[in-house]
Design a protein around this motif. Structure first.
Motif, PDB file in Angstrom:
ATOM      1  N   ASP A 389       1.118  -1.173   0.045  1.00 24.05           N
ATOM      2  CA  ASP A 389       0.111   0.039   0.032  1.00 24.05           C
ATOM      3  C   ASP A 389       0.861   1.209  -0.101  1.00 24.05           C
ATOM      4  N   GLU A 390       1.163   1.563  -1.202  1.00 23.87           N
ATOM      5  CA  GLU A 390       2.222   2.697  -1.239  1.00 23.87           C
ATOM      6  C   GLU A 390       1.624   4.013  -0.760  1.00 23.87           C
ATOM      7  N   PRO A 391       0.397   4.382  -0.954  1.00 22.63           N
ATOM      8  CA  PRO A 391       0.168   5.816  -0.359  1.00 22.63           C
ATOM      9  C   PRO A 391      -0.082   5.528   1.163  1.00 22.63           C
ATOM     10  N   PHE A 392      -0.427   4.522   1.663  1.00 16.99           N
ATOM     11  CA  PHE A 392      -0.326   4.474   3.254  1.00 16.99           C
ATOM     12  C   PHE A 392       1.031   4.589   3.917  1.00 16.99           C
ATOM     13  N   ARG A 393       2.067   3.839   3.061  1.00 14.22           N
ATOM     14  CA  ARG A 393       3.634   3.711   3.426  1.00 14.22           C
ATOM     15  C   ARG A 393       4.016   5.246   3.435  1.00 14.22           C
ATOM     16  N   LEU A 394       3.740   5.954   2.142  1.00 15.77           N
ATOM     17  CA  LEU A 394       4.304   7.276   2.125  1.00 15.77           C
ATOM     18  C   LEU A 394       3.725   8.235   3.171  1.00 15.77           C
ATOM     19  N   ARG A 395       2.303   7.841   3.437  1.00 17.11           N
ATOM     20  CA  ARG A 395       1.607   8.881   4.586  1.00 17.11           C
ATOM     21  C   ARG A 395       2.391   8.665   5.956  1.00 17.11           C
ATOM     22  N   LEU A 396       2.438   7.410   6.223  1.00 14.74           N
ATOM     23  CA  LEU A 396       3.211   6.994   7.534  1.00 14.74           C
ATOM     24  C   LEU A 396       4.522   7.766   7.532  1.00 14.74           C
ATOM     25  N   GLY A 397       5.176   7.555   6.573  1.00 10.40           N
ATOM     26  CA  GLY A 397       6.674   8.031   6.676  1.00 10.40           C
ATOM     27  C   GLY A 397       6.817   9.360   6.844  1.00 10.40           C
ATOM     28  N   GLU A 398       5.874  10.184   6.031  1.00  4.92           N
ATOM     29  CA  GLU A 398       5.825  11.644   6.328  1.00  4.92           C
ATOM     30  C   GLU A 398       5.476  12.221   7.783  1.00  4.92           C
ATOM     31  N   GLN A 399       4.432  11.218   8.281  1.00 10.10           N
ATOM     32  CA  GLN A 399       3.974  11.533   9.648  1.00 10.10           C
ATOM     33  C   GLN A 399       4.837  11.086  10.546  1.00 10.10           C
ATOM     34  N   ALA A 400       5.804  10.102  10.377  1.00 11.80           N
ATOM     35  CA  ALA A 400       6.919   9.895  11.210  1.00 11.80           C
ATOM     36  C   ALA A 400       7.875  10.868  11.258  1.00 11.80           C
TER      37      ALA A 400
END
Length: 427
Positions: A389-400
């Motif tokens: 799930d790339e959108p989910f992964r990128l969102r979590l990375g930015e929030q991290a």
């Protein structure tokens, strides 16, 4: 302020994350305008060094080690002359520098720091970064979140040292020599525990690690206890250009990458990761697990595994850009994992375990995913979810990344430390 940081190791001698955290703290304090000196034994580096606005003073030491991750033999660190010699040298440095506070960064400088405190009258603090003041190899933390009530020589000899031998030392050392070394380390930790109440203040890098010590009954009588987080690394978010360059440099183009950085050991959950990896590859056939580090836990020969061995810290920091996900499947509680801090600073989501200080960094479903320790299937499912799930992964990375910048910023930790330094200095 005029601050003396002290540790038994300091780069270029850096067996673990504590040394890089100490360097980051010295740099952050210096950027704030404070006068900082780091005092450490000289294992073969320049006696006096100026770097990034702070000074490093290395005092004479009879045993030398190569630069990098080489550790001092246990017989040296546990020798009664070690704290006496280091304490005298530290006191000389404190006087020469006019330091107003001594801040020891790890347990082997606890006694030297207290000796220097006695000789100079300068207040002294200690930072707790792991469970090694419970036991240098705390097998109890493989199974729980505290030292057990029946901890003692009998239990250690019959159970803990035996498990330690089976997990870590079989084939490397005899059972008897392993048990004797284990006993020596445990007795040393018990001896040092008695001196915690003589500190002017004790700092834990997370609520999680301080909770373990509190539940173990080791903080009773300590004058002042504070949680002050580790200084995050100076690391820019991983841009697409940096990510592409890092992937090319390591031959990772075109494959989803799960990165593991750390010792290859049972306590770090390496076996759980290698058990989870085939399950991930079944769902994500082109997934590649990249492992940085060394240790006793064997790794399989498999097309989905790329072992890079130990790398300099600067190269590790660059490697985060090449990763899609970072896995930190620790069994023993991490106090506040430097690997997680580095990954999140780079904007990479982390799959970690629900123990120690990790939940303070990895907010499940927000900055990464949390799984239970000893759960390879749960670890695999979490890694699959992020890789697929790339959108989910990128969102979590930015929030991290934002989470580290907000709650774990260097300015917040420096301000809290300086307030504590002034408080103990004025007491």
């Amino acid at each position: 302020m005029n601050i003396c940081l002290t540790n038994e190791y300091f780069p270029p001698h850096a067996p673990g994350g504590a040394e890089w955290s100490t360097e980051a703290l010295a740099r952050a304090l210096a950027r704030h305008g404070e006068r900082v000196v780091v005092v450490t034994p000289n294992y073969g580096a320049p006696t006096l060094e100026e770097r990034d606005g702070f000074r490093v003073r290395r005092f004479p030491f009879p045993v030398k080690r190569p630069a990098g991750r080489a550790v001092m033999p246990q017989r040296v660190l546990l020798n009664p002359l070690f704290p006496v010699w280091c304490g005298l040298q530290l006191a000389l440095a404190v006087r020469a520098e006019g330091a107003q506070v001594i801040h020891a960064q790890n347990k082997h400088m606890l006694l030297p720091g207290l000796i220097a405190r006695r000789l100079t009258g300068v207040p002294m603090l200690l930072t707790i970064r792991d469970g090694s003041l419970i036991d240098p190899a705390p097998m109890c933390l493989h199974h729980g979140d505290r030292r057990p009530d029946d901890c003692g020589v009998g239990k250690l000899w019959r159970e803990c040292s035996r498990e330690y031998f089976d997990l870590y030392m079989r084939g490397r050392r005899s059972r008897l020599s392993t048990k004797l070394a284990f006993l020596g380390g445990w007795l040393d930790a018990c001896f040092k525990q008695r001196f915690l109440r003589r500190l002017d203040a004790l700092v834990g890098v997370s609520d999680g690690i301080l909770g373990i010590y509190r539940r173990s009954g080791l903080l009773e009588g300590v004058r002042r206890i504070e949680t002050i987080h580790t200084i995050p690394p100076l690391l820019s978010p991983a841009s697409p250009e940096r990510a592409a360059a890092a992937r090319r440099a390591h031959g990772l183009d075109g494959r989803p990458v799960v990165l593991y950085v750390g010792k290859l050991s049972p306590g770090k959950g390496t076996a759980d990761l290698t058990a989870a990896a085939p399950l991930v590859v079944a769902a994500v056939p082109d997934a590649l697990f990249v492992v940085v580090g060394e240790g006793a836990t064997p790794l399989p020969e498999a097309p989905w595994l790329r072992r890079l061995g130990p790398l300099p810290n600067a190269l590790v920091l660059e490697l985060y850009a090449a990763a899609d996900v970072v896995a930190v499947p620790s069994i023993i509680p991490d106090s506040l994992s430097r690997v997680i801090l580095e990954a999140m600073t780079a904007g990479r989501p982390v799959v970690g375990t629900q123990i120690g200080g990790t939940p303070e960094l990895v907010v499940d479903g927000v900055t990464g995913l949390l799984v239970k320790p000893h759960d390879p299937v749960g670890l695999a499912r979490a890694l699959e979810r992020l890789l697929l799930d790339e959108p989910f992964r990128l969102r979590l990375g930015e929030q991290a990344r934002r989470h580290v910048e907000g709650r774990f910023s260097a300015d917040l930790s420096v301000d809290r430390l300086l307030a504590l330094y002034r408080e103990v200095s004025d007491a």
